[in-house]
Design a protein around this motif. Structure first.
Motif, PDB file in Angstrom:
ATOM      1  N   LEU A 169       0.833  -1.190   0.000  1.00 23.80           N
ATOM      2  CA  LEU A 169       0.000   0.000   0.000  1.00 23.80           C
ATOM      3  C   LEU A 169       0.873   1.247   0.000  1.00 23.80           C
ATOM      4  CD1 LEU A 169      -2.760   1.470   0.446  1.00 23.80           C
ATOM      5  CD2 LEU A 169      -2.393   1.095   2.906  1.00 23.80           C
ATOM      6  N   VAL A 170       0.506   2.238  -0.808  1.00 21.37           N
ATOM      7  CA  VAL A 170       1.143   3.552  -0.753  1.00 21.37           C
ATOM      8  C   VAL A 170       0.056   4.610  -0.553  1.00 21.37           C
ATOM      9  CG1 VAL A 170       3.149   2.925  -2.140  1.00 21.37           C
ATOM     10  CG2 VAL A 170       1.117   3.813  -3.272  1.00 21.37           C
ATOM     11  N   ILE A 171       0.357   5.601   0.285  1.00 22.01           N
ATOM     12  CA  ILE A 171      -0.609   6.648   0.616  1.00 22.01           C
ATOM     13  C   ILE A 171       0.040   8.000   0.373  1.00 22.01           C
ATOM     14  CG2 ILE A 171      -2.052   7.635   2.426  1.00 22.01           C
ATOM     15  CD1 ILE A 171      -1.945   4.896   3.823  1.00 22.01           C
ATOM     16  N   PRO A 172      -0.408   8.762  -0.627  1.00 14.65           N
ATOM     17  CA  PRO A 172       0.142  10.102  -0.837  1.00 14.65           C
ATOM     18  C   PRO A 172      -0.231  11.018   0.326  1.00 14.65           C
ATOM     19  CG  PRO A 172      -1.088   9.314  -2.759  1.00 14.65           C
ATOM     20  CD  PRO A 172      -1.411   8.398  -1.637  1.00 14.65           C
ATOM     21  N   ALA A 173       0.719  11.833   0.753  1.00 15.83           N
ATOM     22  CA  ALA A 173       0.463  12.744   1.874  1.00 15.83           C
ATOM     23  C   ALA A 173       1.297  14.005   1.688  1.00 15.83           C
ATOM     24  CB  ALA A 173       0.795  12.063   3.200  1.00 15.83           C
ATOM     25  N   GLY A 174       0.829  14.880   0.812  1.00 18.06           N
ATOM     26  CA  GLY A 174       1.543  16.132   0.586  1.00 18.06           C
ATOM     27  C   GLY A 174       2.893  15.902  -0.054  1.00 18.06           C
ATOM     28  N   ARG A 175       3.938  16.338   0.613  1.00 18.07           N
ATOM     29  CA  ARG A 175       5.284  16.233   0.052  1.00 18.07           C
ATOM     30  C   ARG A 175       5.919  14.861   0.237  1.00 18.07           C
ATOM     31  NH1 ARG A 175       8.238  20.560   3.340  1.00 18.07           N
ATOM     32  NH2 ARG A 175       6.675  19.836   4.863  1.00 18.07           N
ATOM     33  N   VAL A 176       5.232  13.956   0.928  1.00 16.73           N
ATOM     34  CA  VAL A 176       5.766  12.611   1.142  1.00 16.73           C
ATOM     35  C   VAL A 176       4.751  11.572   0.700  1.00 16.73           C
ATOM     36  CG1 VAL A 176       7.247  13.314   3.052  1.00 16.73           C
ATOM     37  CG2 VAL A 176       4.931  12.482   3.529  1.00 16.73           C
ATOM     38  N   TYR A 218       4.835 -11.069  11.090  1.00 12.89           N
ATOM     39  CA  TYR A 218       4.788 -11.877   9.861  1.00 12.89           C
ATOM     40  C   TYR A 218       5.102 -13.330  10.167  1.00 12.89           C
ATOM     41  CZ  TYR A 218       6.455 -13.757   5.380  1.00 12.89           C
ATOM     42  OH  TYR A 218       6.687 -14.541   4.275  1.00 12.89           O
ATOM     43  N   GLU A 219       6.147 -13.565  10.925  1.00 12.28           N
ATOM     44  CA  GLU A 219       6.546 -14.931  11.232  1.00 12.28           C
ATOM     45  C   GLU A 219       5.518 -15.641  12.103  1.00 12.28           C
ATOM     46  OE1 GLU A 219      10.351 -14.143  12.942  1.00 12.28           O
ATOM     47  OE2 GLU A 219      11.412 -14.244  10.994  1.00 12.28           O
ATOM     48  N   ALA A 220       4.751 -14.865  12.889  1.00  8.77           N
ATOM     49  CA  ALA A 220       3.709 -15.455  13.728  1.00  8.77           C
ATOM     50  C   ALA A 220       2.386 -15.610  13.000  1.00  8.77           C
ATOM     51  CB  ALA A 220       3.508 -14.591  14.972  1.00  8.77           C
ATOM     52  N   GLY A 221       2.301 -15.069  11.776  1.00 14.08           N
ATOM     53  CA  GLY A 221       1.079 -15.181  10.995  1.00 14.08           C
ATOM     54  C   GLY A 221      -0.017 -14.220  11.389  1.00 14.08           C
ATOM     55  N   VAL A 222       0.346 -13.114  12.074  1.00 13.37           N
ATOM     56  CA  VAL A 222      -0.672 -12.148  12.498  1.00 13.37           C
ATOM     57  C   VAL A 222      -0.455 -10.774  11.849  1.00 13.37           C
ATOM     58  CG1 VAL A 222      -1.098 -13.308  14.685  1.00 13.37           C
ATOM     59  CG2 VAL A 222       0.676 -11.537  14.568  1.00 13.37           C
ATOM     60  N   PHE A 282      -1.778  -2.428   8.184  1.00 18.32           N
ATOM     61  CA  PHE A 282      -1.557  -1.890   9.525  1.00 18.32           C
ATOM     62  C   PHE A 282      -0.136  -2.187   9.986  1.00 18.32           C
ATOM     63  CE2 PHE A 282      -6.212  -2.208   9.455  1.00 18.32           C
ATOM     64  CZ  PHE A 282      -6.535  -0.909   9.817  1.00 18.32           C
ATOM     65  N   GLY A 283       0.787  -2.040   9.074  1.00 11.61           N
ATOM     66  CA  GLY A 283       2.189  -2.263   9.366  1.00 11.61           C
ATOM     67  C   GLY A 283       2.963  -0.972   9.415  1.00 11.61           C
ATOM     68  N   VAL A 284       4.152  -0.985   8.816  1.00 17.03           N
ATOM     69  CA  VAL A 284       5.072   0.145   8.841  1.00 17.03           C
ATOM     70  C   VAL A 284       5.152   0.756   7.443  1.00 17.03           C
ATOM     71  CG1 VAL A 284       7.455   0.867   9.274  1.00 17.03           C
ATOM     72  CG2 VAL A 284       6.408  -0.931  10.689  1.00 17.03           C
ATOM     73  N   PHE A 285       5.220   2.078   7.385  1.00 12.89           N
ATOM     74  CA  PHE A 285       5.346   2.800   6.123  1.00 12.89           C
ATOM     75  C   PHE A 285       6.611   3.655   6.167  1.00 12.89           C
ATOM     76  CE2 PHE A 285       0.921   1.966   6.794  1.00 12.89           C
ATOM     77  CZ  PHE A 285       0.404   1.653   5.544  1.00 12.89           C
ATOM     78  N   ALA A 286       7.403   3.565   5.125  1.00 10.60           N
ATOM     79  CA  ALA A 286       8.523   4.496   4.980  1.00 10.60           C
ATOM     80  C   ALA A 286       7.992   5.813   4.439  1.00 10.60           C
ATOM     81  CB  ALA A 286       9.580   3.923   4.046  1.00 10.60           C
ATOM     82  N   LEU A 287       8.506   6.920   4.963  1.00 13.92           N
ATOM     83  CA  LEU A 287       8.115   8.244   4.478  1.00 13.92           C
ATOM     84  C   LEU A 287       9.104   8.650   3.394  1.00 13.92           C
ATOM     85  CD1 LEU A 287       7.316  10.039   7.864  1.00 13.92           C
ATOM     86  CD2 LEU A 287       5.886   8.506   6.493  1.00 13.92           C
ATOM     87  N   GLY A 295      -0.176  -2.474  15.357  1.00 17.36           N
ATOM     88  CA  GLY A 295      -0.919  -3.691  15.073  1.00 17.36           C
ATOM     89  C   GLY A 295      -2.269  -3.319  14.508  1.00 17.36           C
ATOM     90  N   PRO A 296      -3.115  -4.288  14.178  1.00 18.20           N
ATOM     91  CA  PRO A 296      -4.442  -3.990  13.639  1.00 18.20           C
ATOM     92  C   PRO A 296      -5.357  -3.418  14.715  1.00 18.20           C
ATOM     93  CG  PRO A 296      -4.188  -6.350  14.008  1.00 18.20           C
ATOM     94  CD  PRO A 296      -2.843  -5.729  14.247  1.00 18.20           C
ATOM     95  N   PRO A 297      -6.489  -2.824  14.343  1.00 20.44           N
ATOM     96  CA  PRO A 297      -7.412  -2.258  15.333  1.00 20.44           C
ATOM     97  C   PRO A 297      -8.006  -3.341  16.219  1.00 20.44           C
ATOM     98  CG  PRO A 297      -8.379  -2.227  13.124  1.00 20.44           C
ATOM     99  CD  PRO A 297      -6.948  -2.600  12.960  1.00 20.44           C
ATOM    100  N   ASP A 298      -8.315  -2.962  17.467  1.00 26.70           N
ATOM    101  CA  ASP A 298      -8.945  -3.910  18.375  1.00 26.70           C
ATOM    102  C   ASP A 298     -10.446  -3.949  18.139  1.00 26.70           C
ATOM    103  OD1 ASP A 298     -10.054  -1.675  19.628  1.00 26.70           O
ATOM    104  OD2 ASP A 298      -8.685  -1.736  21.333  1.00 26.70           O
ATOM    105  N   GLU A 299     -11.155  -4.661  18.994  1.00 23.24           N
ATOM    106  CA  GLU A 299     -12.591  -4.844  18.787  1.00 23.24           C
ATOM    107  C   GLU A 299     -13.372  -3.546  18.901  1.00 23.24           C
ATOM    108  OE1 GLU A 299     -13.445  -6.273  23.402  1.00 23.24           O
ATOM    109  OE2 GLU A 299     -13.584  -7.691  21.733  1.00 23.24           O
ATOM    110  N   ASP A 300     -12.785  -2.545  19.530  1.00 20.04           N
ATOM    111  CA  ASP A 300     -13.436  -1.237  19.632  1.00 20.04           C
ATOM    112  C   ASP A 300     -13.033  -0.299  18.499  1.00 20.04           C
ATOM    113  OD1 ASP A 300     -14.772  -1.862  22.056  1.00 20.04           O
ATOM    114  OD2 ASP A 300     -12.923  -1.499  23.167  1.00 20.04           O
ATOM    115  N   GLY A 301     -12.220  -0.786  17.576  1.00 20.30           N
ATOM    116  CA  GLY A 301     -11.777   0.052  16.468  1.00 20.30           C
ATOM    117  C   GLY A 301     -10.644   0.981  16.820  1.00 20.30           C
TER     118      GLY A 301
END
Length: 355
Positions: A195-202, A245-249, A254-259, A275-281
């Motif tokens: 996934l890539v997300i444009p955000a202004g200058r980055v 990743y190695e644990a399969g979760v 919802f990982g890491v993004f380089a700017l 990590g991913p969102p919990d049950e409350d979002g």
């Protein structure tokens, strides 16, 4: 586990040709290709089509759809000629991947609408390996590619799949072509480009497991960092990604993004989720910048972009950031991005942004 490049496309093609050439005198049109619905001839031609299509997408920098062209075989092309077409198509894709500039992306629908040059290489390798398996299975031939190729494909296109005891059986299982002890059969699957997300200058560029491993071990992860980067926080976050990743979760979105700075393609820092969102979002967010990029508004732009993307999802309601009390600059970043302080202890201040 390592990045995929054009050489890997050629390597996969060579393994395909070695496996299938002994059967070029057989009738491929009358023989089904493993578990797919095509015969061996149609399946082999599909491989060639896919490789040329990927080369065309990347070379033409297609933005919103597939480039409107197709290839055809000359009438009477035999199996040996068809393999030559695959070899040629592979060379075209390999050359396109090698010459595409870093950060180049083009349209592909799964799952985020685009792929980078490594993604197109990985998709090409996947098409070659899996469909060579299908054809070989239909013809009663033995085919098992080198583990290195299968492992790289898994880490590049299947970051949501927990690594198995061996890469090739795991890839077959992940694509509905085999069984893996202790895991349910796969009946529906898709690969996942980053996934890539444009955000202004980055641009926030999703970090794949192979890149995360390199970063956690002290490498650059395939990014061109400004002086002082990557910061230790980026390496630590990459290590957490790799463990997930190695644990399969691991959930790639919802990982890491380089700017990555848009004007010159240089990486300034990292931002992402714990990590991913919990049950409350609720999902926790964190970030860091190399010293040379601080104080210029990059983190604020990136946080606004990532926050908008996250809160537009149905499964996210609250973004949480915990910041050291004495880190005034970072606290100012979250405030400018719309977060409000909701608590503090003797070390950390907690900030939230709600949908």
């Amino acid at each position: 586990m390592r990045p995929i490049n054009g050489d890997d496309v050629n390597k996969a093609v060579a393994e395909c040709l070695t496996a299938l050439r002994p059967a070029v005198e057989r009738d491929w049109t009358a023989t089904g290709a493993g578990q797919v619905e095509w015969n061996c001839h149609v399946t082999a031609f599909h491989v060639a089509e896919a490789l040329v299509s990927y080369a065309g997408q990347l070379a033409g920098r297609a933005e919103d759809s597939y480039v409107p062209f197709e290839i055809t075989l000359d009438e009477g092309t035999d199996n040996a000629g068809l393999l030559h077409v695959i070899e040629t198509a592979g060379a075209l894709l390999a050359a396109t991947v090698r010459t595409a500039p870093p950060g180049a992306r083009a349209f592909h629908p799964y799952p985020f609408g685009s792929a980078d040059r490594e993604g197109f290489a990985a998709m090409g390798v996947t098409e070659i390996l899996l469909h060579t398996h299908d054809i070989a299975e239909g013809l009663g031939l033995t085919f098992e590619p080198c583990a290195d190729l299968a492992e790289s494909v898994l880490a590049w296109l299947f970051p949501h799949v927990q690594p198995g005891p061996a890469p090739w059986p795991t890839l077959l299982w992940a694509t509905g072509r085999g069984e893996l002890p202790g895991r349910a059969p796969v009946t529906d699957w898709r690969w996942r480009n980053n996934l890539v997300i444009p955000a202004g200058r980055v641009t926030l560029t999703g970090v794949r497991p192979a890149a995360a491993r390199d970063l956690s071990l002290g490498g650059d992860g395939g990014f061109d960092w400004i002086d002082g980067g990557p910061y230790q926080g980026t390496r630590d976050a990459s290590g957490m990604l790799l463990k997930a990743y190695e644990a399969g979760v691991h959930r790639p979105e919802f990982g890491v993004f380089a700017l990555v700075r848009a004007e010159d393609g240089r990486a300034l820092g990292a931002m992402g989720f714990h990590g991913p969102p919990d049950e409350d979002g609720l999902v926790e967010i964190g970030y860091d910048l190399a010293e040379g990029a601080r104080g210029q508004g990059y983190a604020t732009e990136a946080l606004r972009g990532l926050s908008a993307w996250a809160l537009a999802r149905d499964d996210v309601r609250i973004l949480l950031a915990k910041i050291d009390l004495d880190n005034g600059a970072s606290r100012a970043v979250v405030a400018r991005a719309g977060f409000r302080q909701v608590g503090a202890d003797d070390k950390l201040a907690a900030y939230e942004l709600r949908r």
